[in-house]
Design a protein around this motif. Structure first.
Motif, PDB file in Angstrom:
ATOM      1  N   GLN A 175       0.829  -1.207   0.000  1.00 32.85           N
ATOM      2  CA  GLN A 175       0.000   0.000   0.000  1.00 32.85           C
ATOM      3  C   GLN A 175       0.864   1.257   0.000  1.00 32.85           C
ATOM      4  O   GLN A 175       0.497   2.266  -0.602  1.00 32.85           O
ATOM      5  CB  GLN A 175      -0.947  -0.007   1.202  1.00 32.85           C
ATOM      6  CG  GLN A 175      -2.056  -1.040   1.117  1.00 32.85           C
ATOM      7  CD  GLN A 175      -2.942  -0.873  -0.102  1.00 32.85           C
ATOM      8  OE1 GLN A 175      -3.424   0.222  -0.390  1.00 32.85           O
ATOM      9  NE2 GLN A 175      -3.149  -1.950  -0.850  1.00 32.85           N
TER      10      GLN A 175
ATOM     11  N   ARG B  77      -4.973  -3.523  -5.248  1.00 36.17           N
ATOM     12  CA  ARG B  77      -6.021  -2.519  -5.048  1.00 36.17           C
ATOM     13  C   ARG B  77      -5.492  -1.445  -4.110  1.00 36.17           C
ATOM     14  O   ARG B  77      -5.053  -1.749  -2.990  1.00 36.17           O
ATOM     15  CB  ARG B  77      -7.266  -3.144  -4.426  1.00 36.17           C
ATOM     16  CG  ARG B  77      -8.062  -4.069  -5.316  1.00 36.17           C
ATOM     17  CD  ARG B  77      -9.363  -4.425  -4.593  1.00 36.17           C
ATOM     18  NE  ARG B  77     -10.191  -5.370  -5.311  1.00 36.17           N
ATOM     19  CZ  ARG B  77     -10.228  -6.677  -5.060  1.00 36.17           C
ATOM     20  NH1 ARG B  77      -9.444  -7.176  -4.112  1.00 36.17           N
ATOM     21  NH2 ARG B  77     -11.022  -7.475  -5.731  1.00 36.17           N
TER      22      ARG B  77
ATOM     23  N   ARG C 194      -6.095   0.827  -1.528  1.00 36.02           N
ATOM     24  CA  ARG C 194      -7.197   0.966  -0.573  1.00 36.02           C
ATOM     25  C   ARG C 194      -7.548   2.409  -0.273  1.00 36.02           C
ATOM     26  O   ARG C 194      -8.733   2.736  -0.079  1.00 36.02           O
ATOM     27  CB  ARG C 194      -6.840   0.226   0.725  1.00 36.02           C
ATOM     28  CG  ARG C 194      -6.703  -1.284   0.565  1.00 36.02           C
ATOM     29  CD  ARG C 194      -8.026  -1.905   0.142  1.00 36.02           C
ATOM     30  NE  ARG C 194      -7.922  -3.353   0.015  1.00 36.02           N
ATOM     31  CZ  ARG C 194      -8.893  -4.113  -0.479  1.00 36.02           C
ATOM     32  NH1 ARG C 194     -10.017  -3.548  -0.908  1.00 36.02           N
ATOM     33  NH2 ARG C 194      -8.744  -5.410  -0.564  1.00 36.02           N
TER      34      ARG C 194
ATOM     35  N   ASP D  85     -11.441   2.220  -1.395  1.00 34.04           N
ATOM     36  CA  ASP D  85     -12.358   1.988  -0.280  1.00 34.04           C
ATOM     37  C   ASP D  85     -13.400   3.093  -0.142  1.00 34.04           C
ATOM     38  O   ASP D  85     -14.601   2.798   0.021  1.00 34.04           O
ATOM     39  CB  ASP D  85     -11.578   1.806   1.023  1.00 34.04           C
ATOM     40  CG  ASP D  85     -10.899   0.438   1.102  1.00 34.04           C
ATOM     41  OD1 ASP D  85     -11.099  -0.372   0.172  1.00 34.04           O
ATOM     42  OD2 ASP D  85     -10.153   0.200   2.069  1.00 34.04           O
ATOM     43  N   PRO D  86     -13.033   4.386  -0.192  1.00 34.18           N
ATOM     44  CA  PRO D  86     -14.070   5.425  -0.143  1.00 34.18           C
ATOM     45  C   PRO D  86     -15.047   5.329  -1.309  1.00 34.18           C
ATOM     46  O   PRO D  86     -16.257   5.553  -1.137  1.00 34.18           O
ATOM     47  CB  PRO D  86     -13.272   6.733  -0.200  1.00 34.18           C
ATOM     48  CG  PRO D  86     -11.919   6.373   0.329  1.00 34.18           C
ATOM     49  CD  PRO D  86     -11.676   4.983  -0.151  1.00 34.18           C
TER      50      PRO D  86
ATOM     51  N   ALA E  38     -15.951   2.602  -2.892  1.00 38.03           N
ATOM     52  CA  ALA E  38     -16.844   1.472  -2.637  1.00 38.03           C
ATOM     53  C   ALA E  38     -17.946   1.851  -1.656  1.00 38.03           C
ATOM     54  O   ALA E  38     -19.057   1.320  -1.720  1.00 38.03           O
ATOM     55  CB  ALA E  38     -16.043   0.286  -2.090  1.00 38.03           C
ATOM     56  N   ALA E  39     -17.637   2.814  -0.752  1.00 40.84           N
ATOM     57  CA  ALA E  39     -18.623   3.278   0.221  1.00 40.84           C
ATOM     58  C   ALA E  39     -19.470   4.426  -0.308  1.00 40.84           C
ATOM     59  O   ALA E  39     -20.322   4.956   0.410  1.00 40.84           O
ATOM     60  CB  ALA E  39     -17.918   3.714   1.505  1.00 40.84           C
TER      61      ALA E  39
ATOM     62  N   SER F 109     -10.293  -2.244 -11.215  1.00 43.20           N
ATOM     63  CA  SER F 109     -11.422  -2.762 -10.435  1.00 43.20           C
ATOM     64  C   SER F 109     -12.497  -3.333 -11.352  1.00 43.20           C
ATOM     65  O   SER F 109     -13.093  -4.385 -11.059  1.00 43.20           O
ATOM     66  CB  SER F 109     -12.014  -1.651  -9.565  1.00 43.20           C
ATOM     67  OG  SER F 109     -11.118  -1.272  -8.539  1.00 43.20           O
TER      68      SER F 109
ATOM     69  N   ASP G 251     -17.709  -5.248  -4.388  1.00 42.19           N
ATOM     70  CA  ASP G 251     -17.013  -3.986  -4.150  1.00 42.19           C
ATOM     71  C   ASP G 251     -16.411  -3.438  -5.431  1.00 42.19           C
ATOM     72  O   ASP G 251     -16.461  -2.229  -5.696  1.00 42.19           O
ATOM     73  CB  ASP G 251     -15.921  -4.165  -3.097  1.00 42.19           C
ATOM     74  CG  ASP G 251     -16.461  -4.132  -1.680  1.00 42.19           C
ATOM     75  OD1 ASP G 251     -17.649  -3.779  -1.507  1.00 42.19           O
ATOM     76  OD2 ASP G 251     -15.701  -4.461  -0.755  1.00 42.19           O
ATOM     77  N   ASP G 252     -15.813  -4.299  -6.245  1.00 39.76           N
ATOM     78  CA  ASP G 252     -15.194  -3.843  -7.486  1.00 39.76           C
ATOM     79  C   ASP G 252     -16.228  -3.221  -8.419  1.00 39.76           C
ATOM     80  O   ASP G 252     -15.959  -2.226  -9.094  1.00 39.76           O
ATOM     81  CB  ASP G 252     -14.471  -5.000  -8.177  1.00 39.76           C
ATOM     82  CG  ASP G 252     -13.190  -5.376  -7.470  1.00 39.76           C
ATOM     83  OD1 ASP G 252     -12.472  -4.469  -7.017  1.00 39.76           O
ATOM     84  OD2 ASP G 252     -12.905  -6.590  -7.363  1.00 39.76           O
TER      85      ASP G 252
ATOM     86  N   ILE H 219     -17.211   0.221  -6.953  1.00 42.81           N
ATOM     87  CA  ILE H 219     -16.118   1.178  -7.152  1.00 42.81           C
ATOM     88  C   ILE H 219     -16.181   1.749  -8.559  1.00 42.81           C
ATOM     89  O   ILE H 219     -16.139   2.967  -8.769  1.00 42.81           O
ATOM     90  CB  ILE H 219     -14.761   0.487  -6.903  1.00 42.81           C
ATOM     91  CG1 ILE H 219     -14.569   0.204  -5.420  1.00 42.81           C
ATOM     92  CG2 ILE H 219     -13.613   1.342  -7.436  1.00 42.81           C
ATOM     93  CD1 ILE H 219     -13.482  -0.826  -5.139  1.00 42.81           C
TER      94      ILE H 219
END
Length: 774
Positions: A225, A259, A261, A265-266, A268-269, A289, A300-301, A304
């Motif tokens: 990361q 990925r 993150r 991640d944001p 995906a949310a 993704s 999630d992908d 995104i």
């Protein structure tokens, strides 16, 4: 903008073929649409074929061995050609080879001409030799500084292997985006495998994947990361694609570990946290993704990819479909103050179109092609000068800007690389398999020769609203996309009205060989306003953005921004004798102005967005507006001499000199120079009377420090204090009479004690205004 089409694109629309179970897992429904192979599509005479032919000439003019210079040198092999200039002569060298390999492979698929496949095969043969010399699969062209020497960039990867990871966001252990460059070669090999059918390509790609993969597999997730903070292109996608080709689970595992993150991640949310982030660094991650979703059905992908696409296309894009300013996203739907010479990086649109193809494949939603069509026609087709085949980096949308095109051998920006690809594949998204039928999503003159169907499309679209399709082998069903900008399409088969509307398409069934299909797509003018400024508007005619012609781009433009006075929120233009030809008429200020398609104005300065004043408002604002015009005229009259930095002839005329690191800024709408550690200097003519020196710096540059000297004397010790909304920071320095007395010219010098990437565009000597002499 207020939205791409009247029908819009919703989250549900983007996912209509994607089932979600009660547990939240995405079910593996089949992909709804797939493009016909590029090799089955041929372009007919049109603006698209002209573009392809210009790019063919450019690709064949380039030497693969010059691109391979650093690759061979780094492997201890004798180079076969001199390194190119521009970015290829800097630490990022090698990215162009990857794009070039992709461009050659795509061009072979698009045209069937063997010379492009042969060149791709030569590149791959060389890469195999280089990999064998390294004995570990590595092949790279980047370089990096170590102990005062420029060395092969492989040292960065070996440092990563040991857990030595250092990055500030772009660089990685001091190297200029080495993973980004590595990805381009990786992707080029995969493209050569897919589009040119070269077996060696998969061998090369596997070797590249193995070398980097071995390093990444030895690191923790936290270390990976940290590496991903540096720009790394589409490595997620390339590893996913390598898995798709080989079915080796190792590559899928690596793709999933890549990925980023902090970014995905944001998304995906459902959170837009893009402001301030480098735009094209993010888009390839999201394409990755999308590819992972197709291979794993991970929910999630999918989220995104869909949320990112919606967010960028709706909240971060300009009227031509491009996005970003100064390569970065800003606050959502805050675009009016972000109009300058560095809007709309071409690479961004190249990647957004790739993402759009993935999303359309999941849903078959016609509305996605409203975005695709707009961006392809107005941004991608404006990027290339079809006469020279050269490319732009940015597409400046502020009034008075023109396009700056690349030099054939001395630029090689990222957008030259993606341009090689974009203009090798204009046929890739015209025809799609959609369910049991064939969908026509773009009305580009072409033929489709596939086992299940053969079609021939005759049209001058987008410069005509008439399309004729001849059926040579009838499909089970033919779906003709109805663009969101067309209210009243007229469809006839063999002269008779036909077609049933269905989800953004007109569907034809029961077709027979020899049928003639005629489609008329009425193109009306409409207005789109900036989302944060309803009085800053642009005009479109059908799919095309219109722009005012402000004269040739090789001439300075010193006018004021064109405006119009109208109480209508959607002012009417005056027809000027042909499709997409209009005028502002009497509502235009300071006068009438002709408008024509933006993408065609390759060598003009243009006006895309217009400030609209209401008639009552104009009464109070006219004096201010006219004063601005008067001030411009006055400045031109007072100018004794000026130099536009970064342009060959003006610099030659003014005896320009400087240290080698004062690089030319060549990728924006106005060229310039960098004020780096060292100096740059030039002559300017003088005149009698009180004079001032005026220098134009980049408006966004802050805390950039240097000295300004005239005739060897320090005139100012400057620390710039620009602002994010400023296009230029113009500073005026009074010139002491003693410096210019009895001289016909003076030597101006800017010198700095550190490298800082401060931009300077122009300098001029003017006679002082009356108010300045008192």
């Amino acid at each position: 903008m207020q939205g791409w089409t009247r029908r819009g694109v919703t989250a549900a629309g983007l996912g209509m073929a994607v089932g979600v179970s009660a547990a939240g897992a995405v079910t593996p429904d089949p992909i709804s649409a797939t493009p016909f192979p590029l090799s089955q599509v041929r372009l007919k005479p049109s603006i698209f074929l002209t573009s392809i032919e210009a790019n063919q000439r450019y690709l064949l003019s380039l030497s693969p061995d010059r691109f391979l210079h650093n690759f061979r040198k780094g492997a201890g092999l004798e180079p076969k050609g001199e390194v190119y200039g521009g970015w290829e002569a800097r630490g990022i060298a090698g990215h162009s080879l990857g794009h070039y390999l992709s461009g050659l492979s795509l061009m072979y698929a698009q045209t069937g001409k063997p010379e492009f496949r042969d060149r791709a095969a030569h590149v791959l043969s060389e890469l195999k030799t280089i990999q064998a010399k390294h004995s570990d699969g590595y092949a790279g062209g980047t370089t990096v500084g170590r102990n005062g020497q420029e060395v092969d960039g492989k040292v960065v990867y070996e440092e990563l292997r040991k857990g030595d990871i250092r990055t500030s966001g772009f660089d990685l252990n001091g190297g200029w985006v080495p993973l980004y460059t590595y990805h381009k070669v990786f992707a080029g090999a995969l493209d050569a495998h897919q589009y040119a059918g070269l077996a060696d390509a998969l061998i090369v790609a596997t070797g590249l994947g193995d070398y980097l993969g071995t390093i990444l597999e030895s690191l923790s997730d936290a270390q990976i990361q940290e590496i991903l903070r540096a720009e790394h292109g589409g490595l997620t996608e390339s590893y996913a694609e390598l898995y798709a080709r080989t079915k080796n689970q190792r590559w899928l595992t690596l793709s999933q570990r890549l990925r980023h993150r902090a970014i995905v991640d944001p998304l995906a949310a459902g959170h837009d946290e893009l402001a301030g982030k480098h735009a094209n660094t993010q888009i390839p991650k999201i394409v990755g993704s999308a590819r992972l979703f197709e291979l794993t059905q991970n929910a999630d992908d999918a989220r995104i990819a869909r949320f990112f696409w919606q967010t960028v296309s709706r909240d971060h894009s300009y009227v031509i479909g491009g996005n970003s300013d100064h390569e970065h996203f800003g606050a959502p739907r805050q675009l009016a103050s972000r109009l300058d010479q560095q809007t709309c990086e071409a690479c961004n649109s190249y990647n957004m179109l790739r993402l759009t193809r993935h999303l359309y494949g999941w849903s078959g939603d016609a509305a996605l092609f409203d975005f695709y069509e707009r961006t392809h026609l107005n941004h991608i087709m404006s990027q290339q000068d079809p006469q020279t085949g050269m490319f732009t980096y940015f597409t400046g949308l502020a009034s008075g800007l023109g396009r700056v095109h690349s030099d054939p051998t001395n630029d090689f920006w990222c957008c030259v690389g993606s341009g090689m690809e974009s203009h090798s594949k204009h046929g890739e998204s015209i025809y799609w398999k959609r369910g049991e039928g064939v969908a026509v999503n773009l009305y580009y003159a072409s033929t489709l020769n596939a086992p299940e169907t053969q079609l021939e499309m005759e049209t001058a679209f987008p410069l005509s609203d008439q399309v004729v399709i001849t059926v040579h082998k009838a499909p089970k069903a033919l779906d003709l996309r109805v663009p969101g900008w067309c209210d009243t399409p007229v469809l006839r088969v063999n002269g008779k009205a036909a077609g049933v509307g269905q989800g953004g398409y007109l569907r034809l069934t029961g077709l027979k060989n020899g049928d003639r299909i005629e489609l008329c797509l009425a193109m009306h003018v409409r207005v789109e306003a900036m989302p944060d400024d309803a009085k800053l508007i642009a005009f479109l005619s059908g799919p095309l953005v219109l722009a005012g012609d402000l004269g040739p781009s090789d001439q300075p433009w010193e006018g004021v921004d064109p405006a119009l006075v109208s109480d209508e929120t959607a002012p009417q233009l005056v027809a000027a004798g042909g499709l997409h030809q209009y005028r502002l008429g009497t509502q235009g200020k300071p006068g009438d102005l002709s408008l024509q398609p933006f993408f065609l104005q390759h060598r003009n300065r243009t006006a895309v967005y217009f400030r609209r004043f209401g008639s009552a408002e104009w009464v109070g604002e006219e004096a201010v507006w006219r004063q601005a015009a008067k001030d411009r005229v006055d400045m031109a009259a007072r100018t004794v001499d000026s130099i536009r930095l970064g342009e060959q002839q003006p610099e030659t005329d003014h005896a320009f000199d400087g240290t080698p690191n004062t690089a030319t800024i060549t990728h924006i709408a106005e060229r310039g120079r960098l004020i780096q550690k060292g100096y740059l200097a030039f002559d300017l003519k003088t005149a009698e009377g009180p004079l001032v020196l005026q220098v134009a710096y980049a408006g966004r540059d802050r805390n950039k420090s240097f000295r300004l000297l005239v005739e060897g004397q320090v005139l100012a010790t400057e620390t710039l204090s620009g602002e994010p909304t400023m296009a230029r920071n113009v500073i005026t320095y009074p010139l002491p009479a003693a410096l210019t007395a009895g001289k016909t010219k003076v030597r101006v010098r800017l010198e700095a004690d550190r490298d800082q990437w401060a931009n300077v565009y122009e300098a001029r000597i003017l006679k002082r205004a009356p108010a300045q002499t008192t």
